[in-house]
Design a protein around this motif. Structure first.
Motif, short mmCIF file in Angstrom:
data_model
loop_
_atom_site.label_atom_id
_atom_site.label_comp_id
_atom_site.label_asym_id
_atom_site.label_seq_id
_atom_site.Cartn_x
_atom_site.Cartn_y
_atom_site.Cartn_z
N THR A 169 57.74 65.30 58.45
CA THR A 169 58.37 65.18 57.19
C THR A 169 57.04 65.29 56.19
N ALA A 223 56.75 68.08 53.14
CA ALA A 223 56.81 67.64 51.61
C ALA A 223 55.85 68.10 51.01
N ALA A 250 56.23 71.74 50.26
CA ALA A 250 57.41 72.08 49.36
C ALA A 250 56.69 71.77 47.91
N PHE A 265 62.42 63.33 44.41
CA PHE A 265 61.82 63.77 45.60
C PHE A 265 61.44 62.87 46.46
N LEU A 292 62.24 61.13 50.38
CA LEU A 292 61.39 60.89 51.18
C LEU A 292 61.28 59.59 51.83
N VAL A 338 63.45 71.82 51.50
CA VAL A 338 63.66 70.43 52.00
C VAL A 338 64.71 70.10 52.70
N ALA A 361 62.31 75.69 56.91
CA ALA A 361 61.75 75.43 55.54
C ALA A 361 60.86 76.63 54.98
#
Lengths: 128, 507
Positions: B90, B94, B97, B118, B122, B248, B343
């Motif tokens: 993750t 992140a 992204a 965002f 998370l 994401v 992704a």
């Protein structure tokens, strides 16, 4: 008593599902809020419905009395009500915005997402 | 490491994004400051997740109880190798992204609150991975849902509002079913702690309420994860969001649903010996086939990729359907590989849009000559998704299909192979149309792709290549994670004994 309670929950959830399946966005949102109300009642039922004392620890003792109510379902329901309410409020705002931009809240006429990049309409396929 | 340090480390993947969300919300009007906070937050989150993974690999399952209430009463956070691995992936995703977003996010989207939402997302994702309490899993799901809805509607176009409505209604419905399942489970067992449930349920008489609860869990997570008859909301909403947001979502959100399904059906309900196993097998076959058929008819890159999320979910479900230790390990390997690759493909869709001005592959073209590096970078995740050796997708598919053949479910393996072929077809469609053929429109030379975009795509491609060429560490990790899922005893011991696992292993 439990049977009456269960039937009532079934009626609420059934009505909720019926409303969710309709074409009007406002009815869908009302259906979702009925569904979450039904679920909250289900949690309440799962905790056991009896005539009990309030779950308050008396002074000088550090345990609940044996015949007091189970406080956990109530805590869970409180949390679920708050969360459910926030999401219903958000959905209502979303429906309002949809009505403002598209002039309709009939799901048959809400096709903007499907048209975006659809393989069947060369003209509609572009841009974000 | 001391008990106190371990407990703090367990909290960090939640606290860091929460703090970052708060600070970026305070700095609402200062874009530059927001970016700085975001960069610091993501870097800290990645570091903390890596430390947590290390701690778990060295010291076994870790648990932390809130407010020093003992296990079944307090709210617990638990981390085992699987969840630690997911938290690390993750953080990496992140980071990629956000780097991509530096070049792609519009000023308006940042002003509408991209960063706070965002980081909120998370928080929800990490919370769902780390929680040891089934009611809290519901709460984290709702945190994810509300922030995801905010992220979809950032641009406030009509398509986005429409997509958000579809997303909202079905996902609200799924969390309501999930909550009903929790209510029934609580009514039977009287506990919400997952470790406690794993202890109590084997001694509980099978009852109608438990069966209904298991089915409700399956449907609830099924909608979240995009299982076969319930996936239609996904390709109807993911493609409307801004491309960073889509990437994401594509990487993480369905995988959280899958993660929860794996947790509940390994720790709490036995998949073995119940009808659930056959049902999951059929659902997996349907998910693979219908996802890939849907993708085959599409021409918009984002829609092709959205349908492919669904078909790839089917592969991961195979792991749950077979549910031998090898199959679990294969599924965990598949999840990690797929988050990175999927992704990356969405980010590539953004880069294709930037270079050729359209998401429709029929109207794009000429990128092979105009942006050769982009073409090379596209090939890596595309071939990996299709499962061409030596890319990571080959190992993932190989492990999954091998597990099906070993467990006398060869028909599932055959479907998986067939779907792999059709995946290759979709990827070559994007390749031929967007990269190979001559540009059909007036624009003959593609626009340059900004450097941050290439950096993000290249970084994820490098991770894919590393997994491809040296899969052993990840396979070993997946094996270990699967072993700890197959045998819940250390998990239960960690939750109830708090520090025993550390004390046993540390010399």
């Amino acid at each position: 008593m439990n049977l009456v309670y269960a039937l009532a929950i079934a009626a609420i959830v059934g009505t909720g599902v019926y409303l969710v399946l309709s074409r009007n966005v406002m009815r869908i949102i009302l259906g979702v809020s009925l569904l979450s109300a039904g679920t909250n009642l289900l949690i309440f039922l799962a905790g056991g419905v009896q005539a009990t004392l309030p779950p308050v620890i008396e002074q000088g003792s550090d345990m609940l009395r044996a015949d007091s109510a189970n406080p956990l379902p109530q805590a869970l329901i409180l949390t679920a009500i708050v969360i459910g309410f926030a999401l219903v409020a958000f959905s209502a705002a979303l429906a309002l915005q949809l009505f403002r931009t598209g002039g309709t809240i009939d799901t048959r006429e809400l096709t903007a997402a499907e048209d975006l990049g659809s393989p069947f309409e060369p003209k509609g396929a572009s841009h974000g | 490491m001391g008990d106190h340090g371990a407990a703090t480390l367990l909290l960090l993947p939640l606290l860091i994004p929460l703090a970052a969300a708060a600070f970026t919300a305070i700095l609402w009007r200062h874009r530059r400051a927001q970016s700085l906070v975001a960069a610091a937050g993501l870097a800290a989150m990645t570091g903390a997740s890596l430390l947590l993974l290390r701690l778990v690999l060295d010291g076994g399952v870790q648990a932390k109880q809130f407010g020093s209430w003992a296990a079944p009463f307090g709210v617990s956070l638990v981390v085992d190798p699987f969840s630690a691995g997911m938290v690390v992936v993750t953080a990496v995703l992140a980071l990629a992204a956000a780097v991509f977003g530096m070049a792609d996010l519009k000023r308006r989207e940042i002003r509408s609150g991209f960063f706070p939402l965002f980081f909120g997302l998370l928080v929800g994702v990490n919370g769902a991975f780390l929680t040891g309490d089934i009611f809290n899993l519901y709460v984290w799901f709702e945190v994810m849902l509300i922030t995801a809805l905010g992220l979809i509607t950032l641009g406030r176009t009509r398509a986005q509002l429409d997509g958000a409505l579809r997303y909202a209604v079905l996902n609200l419905f799924s969390t309501i079913l999930f909550l009903m399942a929790i209510a029934l489970l609580y009514g039977v067992t009287g506990t919400l702690n997952m470790a406690d449930l794993a202890r109590v349920l084997p001694e509980t008489e099978p009852s109608a309420a438990l069966t209904v609860s298991a089915l409700l869990f399956l449907v609830g997570f099924g909608i979240k994860a995009g299982f076969f008859p319930l996936f239609f909301w996904l390709p109807a909403s993911y493609h409307t969001a801004s491309i960073v947001v889509s990437a994401v979502f594509a990487g993480l959100l369905t995988k959280v649903g899958l993660y929860a399904a794996f947790r509940v059906f390994t720790l709490i309900f036995e998949v073995e010996g119940s009808g659930i196993r056959t049902m999951v097998a059929w659902l997996a076959a349907g998910t693979m086939l219908f996802g890939v058929f849907g993708a085959a008819t599409q021409y918009d890159v984002r829609r092709i990729l959205s349908f492919h999320i669904v078909s790839q979910i089917g592969y991961i479900m195979l792991g749950l359907a077979i549910s031998t230790e090898a199959a679990m390990a294969a599924a965990i390997f598949y999840i990690v590989h797929h988050i990175i690759v999927k992704a990356n493909l969405f980010l590539l869709a953004g880069a294709i849009y930037r270079a050729s001005g359209t998401y429709d592959v029929r109207r794009a073209g000429g990128l092979m000559r105009g942006a050769p590096w982009l073409a090379v970078l596209f090939l890596i995740p595309a071939l990996s998704l299709a499962g061409i050796p030596p890319f990571s997708g080959f190992w993932a598919k190989f492990l999954v299909i091998d597990a099906t053949f070993r467990d006398d479910a060869a028909w599932l393996g055959a479907i998986a192979l067939f779907v792999g072929l059709l995946t290759l077809f979709s990827m070559s469609k994007i390749w031929i149309e967007a990269f190979w053929k001559a540009p059909p429109g007036p624009r003959t030379t593609p626009r340059a792709v900004p450097r941050p975009m290439l950096l993000a795509i290249g970084g994820l491609a490098a991770i894919t290549l590393t997994i491809s060429l040296a899969p052993e560490p990840l396979i070993a990790f997946a094996d270990g994670a699967a072993r700890s899922m197959a045998d819940p005893a250390p998990y239960i011991a960690a939750v109830f004994g708090e520090t025993t696992s550390v004390a046993e292993i540390a010399p």
